[in-house]
Design an enzyme around this catalytic site. Structure first.
Site, short mmCIF file in Angstrom:
data_model
loop_
_atom_site.label_atom_id
_atom_site.label_comp_id
_atom_site.label_asym_id
_atom_site.label_seq_id
_atom_site.Cartn_x
_atom_site.Cartn_y
_atom_site.Cartn_z
CD GLU A 1 -2.77 1.22 2.52
OE1 GLU A 1 -2.67 0.30 3.37
OE2 GLU A 1 -3.59 2.15 2.63
CE LYS B 1 -5.99 -0.26 1.64
NZ LYS B 1 -6.65 -0.85 2.80
C1 5MM Z 1 -7.60 1.41 8.88
O1 5MM Z 1 -6.66 2.30 8.38
C2 5MM Z 1 -5.45 1.62 8.10
C3 5MM Z 1 -4.55 1.78 9.20
O2 5MM Z 1 -3.87 2.81 9.42
P1 5MM Z 1 -3.01 3.10 10.77
O3 5MM Z 1 -1.88 2.15 10.80
O4 5MM Z 1 -2.64 4.50 10.53
O5 5MM Z 1 -3.90 2.96 11.94
C4 5MM Z 1 -4.95 2.09 6.72
O6 5MM Z 1 -3.76 1.50 6.33
C5 5MM Z 1 -6.00 1.68 5.76
O7 5MM Z 1 -5.93 0.30 5.52
C6 5MM Z 1 -5.87 2.37 4.45
O8 5MM Z 1 -5.32 3.64 4.55
C7 5MM Z 1 -7.22 2.46 3.83
O9 5MM Z 1 -8.06 3.17 4.67
P2 5MM Z 1 -8.95 4.32 4.07
O10 5MM Z 1 -9.64 4.92 5.24
O11 5MM Z 1 -8.02 5.23 3.37
O12 5MM Z 1 -9.90 3.61 3.11
#
Ligand code: 5MM
Length: 342
Positions: free
Chosen positions: A177, A219
């Site tokens: 990602e 991702k």
């Molecule tokens: C749940 O958010 C994920 C975790 O982030 P942290 O390690 O900062 O807590 C993040 O990686 C998430 O999987 C992606 O950014 C996708 O989330 P969004 O909200 O952008 O769909």
């Protein structure tokens, strides 16, 4: 576990008509999201919230996989069924976030580097023993004055590739990602250029580290103008820029592409995914789906508010949102459905 098994898992993660759910919020992130809704960030509230998600009726009709956080993979429902088992029974593949977060990068003001490679081999072996079949690592790339630098892109893509190689060695499918974040006043073209540079460098690094792309999921962010940009873009412009960016940087052998939502509203993220399929569905060389966190969870978390009496309603809200994304994945979503599914 061999190559074929990785390829099979990647295929199952990208199976037709469904997507992935990111429910891997680390402590700081979940604390912020709970705080916004007036929910105390206790172990029990986090457990109850994750129980609400994994026991959502029909979850297996909408999702191929769910990305969990380390605390969650050790937790169970109030009746004592481990969350991993609940998901497996519903036909949802459980996965795990293995990065240890993005921290300030030494010597690169305003930029981040993701940590977590130390002892990763051992952690992955443990997770594989717990039947977790895929993993996720997120790199954060910020657009601003003079950034991102090549130093930051190189360090983050190199770390992603080393993580991916270790995952495959352990029989775990890596989700890589590289998130170009939406904060900033940059335009769509800048986001396109940065996203393409990052993705191209990532695939060079993955090749250098001998990662089998058939057993890997990308991702990425969608290509969008910054949140504070003076010029916003239409749905079709975003769909076009995002697909062109991917076509110019992602090898056709990659197992699949599953988008993050990055702070877009649920409806907008769904519309963008749908437009990509309507316009380019026939020419995409890889399956393209969602791996949203906020764009799926925000409405149901807002409804739940930590109250037992709201669980059923929150689950219905989440189910409906996932269904709309499933339709978008097939290019069959229409904005009018928002009312019907409300
Ligand atoms: C749940 O958010 C994920 C975790 O982030 P942290 O390690 O900062 O807590 C993040 O990686 C998430 O999987 C992606 O950014 C996708 O989330 P969004 O909200 O952008 O769909």
């Amino acid at each position: 576990m061999g190559t074929q098994s990785l390829i099979d898992t990647a295929k199952a993660m990208m199976a037709e008509g469904k997507g992935l759910l990111a429910m891997d919020e680390s402590m700081g992130t979940i604390s912020g999201r709970f705080e916004k809704e007036g929910i105390s960030n206790t172990v029990e509230n986090r457990r109850a919230y994750r129980e609400l998600i994994v026991t959502t009726p029909g979850i297996g009709e909408c999702l191929n996989g769910a990305i969990l956080f380390d605390e969650t993979v050790h937790q169970s429902t109030k009746d004592g069924v481990p969350f991993i088992e609940v998901l497996e029974r519903a036909g949802v593949i459980p996965g795990i976030k293995v990065d240890e977060g993005a921290v300030d990068m030494a010597g690169f003001p305003g930029e981040k580097i993701t940590q977590g490679l130390d002892k990763l081999r051992e952690r992955l072996a443990d997770y594989r023993g717990m039947r977790l079949r895929f993993a996720k690592w997120r790199a954060v790339i910020t657009i601003g004055k003079g950034i991102p630098t090549q130093g930051c892109i190189h360090a983050n893509t190199h770390a992603l590739a080393r993580y991916a190689a270790l995952c495959q060695e352990a029989g775990i499918v890596p989700i890589v990602e590289p998130e170009v974040i939406m904060e900033g006043d940059h335009d769509l073209e800048t986001c396109f250029a940065v996203s393409q540079d990052v993705q191209r460098q990532l695939f060079v690094q993955l090749e250098d580290q001998r990662v089998d792309l058939r057993g890997l999921i990308l991702k990425p962010n969608m290509v969008l103008p910054g949140l504070e940009s003076a010029t916003q873009a239409s749905t079709d412009e975003v769909a076009r820029a995002t697909v062109l960016c991917l076509l110019g940087s992602v090898p056709t052998t990659v197992g699949g592409v599953a988008f993050l939502s990055g702070g877009q509203s649920p409806q907008v993220a769904t519309e963008h995914l749908n437009a990509m399929h309507v316009q380019y569905g026939k020419i995409l060389p890889w399956p393209l789906t969602f791996s949203f966190s906020r764009a799926i969870q925000d409405p149901e978390l807002h409804y739940w508010k930590g109250k037992a009496e709201n669980v059923q309603g929150a689950q219905q809200i989440m189910y409906n949102r996932m269904r709309l994304n499933d339709l978008a994945r097939k290019g069959e979503y229409a904005a009018e459905m928002e009312k019907e599914y409300a």
